[in-house]
Structures are given as C-alpha cells and as structure tokens.
Design a protein around this motif. Structure first.
Motif, short mmCIF file in Angstrom:
data_model
loop_
_atom_site.label_atom_id
_atom_site.label_comp_id
_atom_site.label_asym_id
_atom_site.label_seq_id
_atom_site.Cartn_x
_atom_site.Cartn_y
_atom_site.Cartn_z
N ILE A 25 0.85 -1.19 0.00
CA ILE A 25 0.00 0.00 0.00
C ILE A 25 0.88 1.23 0.00
CG2 ILE A 25 -1.79 1.27 1.24
CD1 ILE A 25 -1.63 -2.17 2.30
N ALA A 26 0.69 2.09 -1.00
CA ALA A 26 1.47 3.32 -1.13
C ALA A 26 0.52 4.51 -1.25
CB ALA A 26 2.38 3.25 -2.35
N SER A 27 1.06 5.69 -1.04
CA SER A 27 0.25 6.90 -1.18
C SER A 27 0.99 7.91 -2.04
CB SER A 27 -0.05 7.52 0.19
OG SER A 27 1.15 7.82 0.89
N GLY A 28 0.27 8.90 -2.50
CA GLY A 28 0.89 9.95 -3.29
C GLY A 28 1.25 9.50 -4.69
N THR A 29 2.24 10.17 -5.27
CA THR A 29 2.62 9.92 -6.65
C THR A 29 3.80 8.96 -6.79
OG1 THR A 29 4.09 11.85 -6.59
CG2 THR A 29 1.82 12.21 -7.34
N SER A 30 4.24 8.37 -5.68
CA SER A 30 5.43 7.53 -5.71
C SER A 30 5.13 6.07 -6.05
CB SER A 30 6.15 7.59 -4.36
OG SER A 30 5.30 7.12 -3.32
N GLN A 31 3.87 5.74 -6.26
CA GLN A 31 3.47 4.35 -6.44
C GLN A 31 4.23 3.67 -7.59
OE1 GLN A 31 -0.70 3.85 -7.19
NE2 GLN A 31 -0.51 1.72 -7.79
N GLY A 32 4.29 4.33 -8.76
CA GLY A 32 4.93 3.72 -9.91
C GLY A 32 6.42 3.50 -9.70
N SER A 33 7.12 4.47 -9.10
CA SER A 33 8.55 4.34 -8.85
C SER A 33 8.84 3.25 -7.83
CB SER A 33 9.12 5.68 -8.36
OG SER A 33 8.99 6.68 -9.34
N LEU A 34 8.00 3.14 -6.82
CA LEU A 34 8.18 2.11 -5.81
C LEU A 34 7.99 0.72 -6.41
CD1 LEU A 34 6.28 3.88 -2.90
CD2 LEU A 34 8.71 3.27 -2.87
N ALA A 35 6.97 0.58 -7.26
CA ALA A 35 6.72 -0.71 -7.91
C ALA A 35 7.89 -1.09 -8.80
CB ALA A 35 5.43 -0.64 -8.71
N LYS A 36 8.45 -0.12 -9.50
CA LYS A 36 9.59 -0.38 -10.37
C LYS A 36 10.79 -0.84 -9.56
CE LYS A 36 12.43 1.72 -13.99
NZ LYS A 36 12.70 2.97 -14.78
N THR A 37 11.00 -0.22 -8.43
CA THR A 37 12.12 -0.60 -7.56
C THR A 37 11.96 -2.03 -7.07
OG1 THR A 37 12.49 1.68 -6.84
CG2 THR A 37 13.35 -0.07 -5.43
N LEU A 38 10.76 -2.38 -6.62
CA LEU A 38 10.51 -3.74 -6.13
C LEU A 38 10.72 -4.77 -7.23
CD1 LEU A 38 7.35 -3.17 -3.91
CD2 LEU A 38 9.63 -3.81 -3.11
N SER A 39 10.24 -4.47 -8.44
CA SER A 39 10.40 -5.39 -9.56
C SER A 39 11.87 -5.59 -9.91
CB SER A 39 9.64 -4.88 -10.79
OG SER A 39 8.25 -4.88 -10.54
N SER A 40 12.66 -4.54 -9.74
CA SER A 40 14.09 -4.63 -10.04
C SER A 40 14.82 -5.47 -8.99
CB SER A 40 14.69 -3.22 -10.10
OG SER A 40 16.10 -3.26 -10.25
N VAL A 41 14.46 -5.28 -7.73
CA VAL A 41 15.13 -6.01 -6.65
C VAL A 41 14.67 -7.46 -6.59
CG1 VAL A 41 15.57 -6.08 -4.16
CG2 VAL A 41 15.37 -3.88 -5.32
#
Length: 365
Positions: A107-123
């Motif tokens: 669960i994320a808030s604000g506009t960071s959702q896409g960047s956070l998902a990209k980071t998780l997919s990379s790791v």
C-alpha cells in the motif's frame, strides 16, 4: 531448515565477532518528498524457488492475488522506510519453503506508487505483488498529533483500511510493519487458526500496564471506559497481525476504529500513541493470542529515545524494531546496537557492500 532461535543465536555469535570491522558509511535515507526510482540503489535479491513439497499454484500474478491457497502479506510502501521493507521481504523469501506461493499486497500513497513498484520489480524480479494506492484524505482529518511525528503519517493508518484497500477476493492477510525481519517460515504464522469469531491474531502482552495506553480523561469517563467492561484487555502490537478480512468486513471494524478517532479528534484527548489505541479499543480482550516468538518487538527503543535493547527470552521467529531507532539508520550512522547486526544480512541496499564479504560465512546458516 534451521529453527529461528538457532539462526538468531548463530547470527549473534558471527556479528559479535565481526562488528568491530564494519566501517561507517555516509547515512543514506530515502525521503518521501524527494523519492524517485531507487532501483539503482539496491542489489538484486537471489532467486528463491519452491521446495518439492509445495503446492503448485497459479503462475499468473493476477490469479495468485486472489488464491486462498497462497500466503497473503500486506505491507505499506513508505519511501522513508523502503530499505526496511526490502529487507523484510528478503527475509521472508529466504526462510520460507514455498516463496513462490506468497503474494504481497503493498500500500502506497501519493505519486510515488509507480517508482516504488519499479524498484521492487528490479530487486525481486520474480516477486508476486500488487501496489495499491491509499487515499490519505479519508483519514487525514481524523488524525490527531501523537508523541512521535512518524506515528502521524496517514500511511501509518492504512492498516485500518485493509478490508477496503485490498481486493474483495482477499479473505485473509498477514499485516507486517516495514521494520521487521522474519527468521522462520511465514507459513507457520499463516496457518494459525482464529478461533470462534475472532478477527485478529497477534501476540498479547498481559504483563504490560494496559491503563497507560489511554489518558486519565478516558478512564474517568465511564461512558468511554465501559468499552472494556466484561473483557480482560491486554496490550498487543499492531505491527504483526493475522487478519480475517471477511469477519472484518462483516463487523464493519473500520468504521468502529474511525468512531474512536473522531472522539479523540473532536471531543477529548483519550490517547497519545497514533494508530495503536483505536485497535486496542476495538479489539482489546478479543484477539487470538499468538506465541510471542512471532513479534520480538521494541528493539528500536521507545517512542522518544533510540535506545539499545536485547531480544526477549525464548524462541524467535520475527524480530521487530518498533520504536524510534531503525537498524539501517543506526548502522549507517556508525552507532549500531548489537541487535542491528541481525538485520544486516537481509539489507540489499548498495551502501552496505561492506557486509558482502561475510555472506559466504552466513550461507552456512
């Protein structure tokens, strides 16, 4: 697989020997207002695969998101705690026998959702997960100031809205804070039964002074304090919970939590500790008591001081740095507590390359 207690014991021995050789790095902290894609800041995690004994579940992530046979875990994605979240996920995957049968609901808030998902997919390239957006406006006006600013973050209250945020097909979930590591198979926690009509399972701490979680104004108001009549409420930490979402929806518990928050905000100050007291008011005295090994909490000190604490006696399956102090901050600042070295092997942030030389020794665990 080595038991959680034996694993922790060996980690303590290894890190007590090597702790003096760790060098201090410049403190690296991810700030919510400056967060961008952090993929390059993390190393890719090892690929963890199911053991032969695991059930074969859907490979399609959309199907797995609703599969009741999967282990469902919910966590918040706060840029300020991303390093902790990544370490927590890493520890879960490392110690479970069926990592491919776990689905993460972030669960994320604000506009960071896409960047956070990209980071998780990379790791975690093979991780099954979904990122949900939390609308902070639904709770922002209900939050009253607490004794620590971090507790006032709207995302800290997302755990009260899981039944509404997550897809309706998800009937049961484990909620975990971002400052934990799991050193036992998470399936053991998942399989714990919630007896009768109980909605939540969590370790209870009945030796704690329950009255201190509420103000004198609360206890002196019989209309309010009578909520605990005919109950024997005990403190429980909301950073580790097994939740039956179907029962939660049937009981409309989100609205009940909101009602207590409205009293706190509009009527009188009845507590000081953010999102915890409303949970105690609604569920105190009526939860499934889980073994304490599943939440060795308080290792970040209290809510004011980042003090060093030791593990509680007994078995260990989950280690929780609740409180002000976080292991990644103390390690980066060169002021770690001994317990923080138990967190270090799961840290995938590139600032911690100095730990890599010890990975070979840790692999024997």
């Amino acid at each position: 697989m080595m038991s959680g207690s034996r694993l922790v014991s060996r980690l303590i021995i290894i890190f007590s020997i090597i702790s003096t050789s760790f060098f201090t790095v410049e403190s690296i902290r991810l700030l919510p207002d400056s967060f961008e894609d952090a993929s390059s800041d993390f190393m890719e995690a090892p690929a963890y695969q199911n053991g032969l004994e695991c059930s074969v579940l859907a490979k399609n992530r959309l199907l797995l998101a609703c599969d009741p046979s999967a282990v469902h875990i919910a966590m918040t994605l706060d840029p300020a705690y991303l390093r902790g979240t990544v370490s927590a996920v890493h520890s879960i995957l490392k110690h479970t026998s069926c990592p491919e049968n776990i689905f993460f609901h972030f669960i994320a808030s604000g506009t960071s959702q896409g960047s956070l998902a990209k980071t998780l997919s990379s790791v975690f390239p093979s991780l099954s997960f979904k990122v949900y957006t939390f609308d902070e406006t639904i709770v922002k006006n209900l939050i009253s100031s607490s004794i620590r600013q971090a507790l006032d973050s709207p995302l800290n209250y997302a755990r009260s809205y899981l039944s509404e945020i997550l897809s309706s097909c998800v009937s049961r979930v484990i909620y975990l804070d971002s400052d934990v590591i799991v050193v036992n198979d998470i399936q053991k926690l998942w399989k714990i039964s919630l007896s009768g009509s109980r909605t939540i399972g969590a370790p209870e701490y009945c030796h704690a002074n329950f009255t201190k979680y509420f103000t004198d104004s609360f206890w002196s108001d019989r209309k309010l304090s009578s909520v605990f009549d005919s109950k024997t409420p005990c403190y429980f930490n909301t950073g580790v919970m097994v939740i039956d979402l179907e029962r939660w929806r049937e009981g409309d518990y989100t609205r009940k939590i909101e009602n207590w928050m409205k009293i706190q905000k509009e009527d009188k100050r009845i507590y000081e500790l953010g999102s915890l007291p409303p949970f105690l008011l609604v569920f105190g005295g009526d939860i499934e008591a889980i073994d304490h090994q599943w939440n060795q909490h308080g290792l970040g000190g209290d809510n004011i001081v980042s003090s060093c604490r030791s593990l509680h006696p007994g078995p260990v399956s989950l280690i929780h740095w609740s409180g002000k102090g976080k292991p990644w901050v103390r390690l980066d600042d060169g002021k770690p507590c001994p317990i923080d070295y138990l967190w270090a092997p799961y840290d995938l942030h590139k600032s911690q390359r100095q730990y890599l030389q010890y990975n070979q020794e840790l692999e024997i665990l």
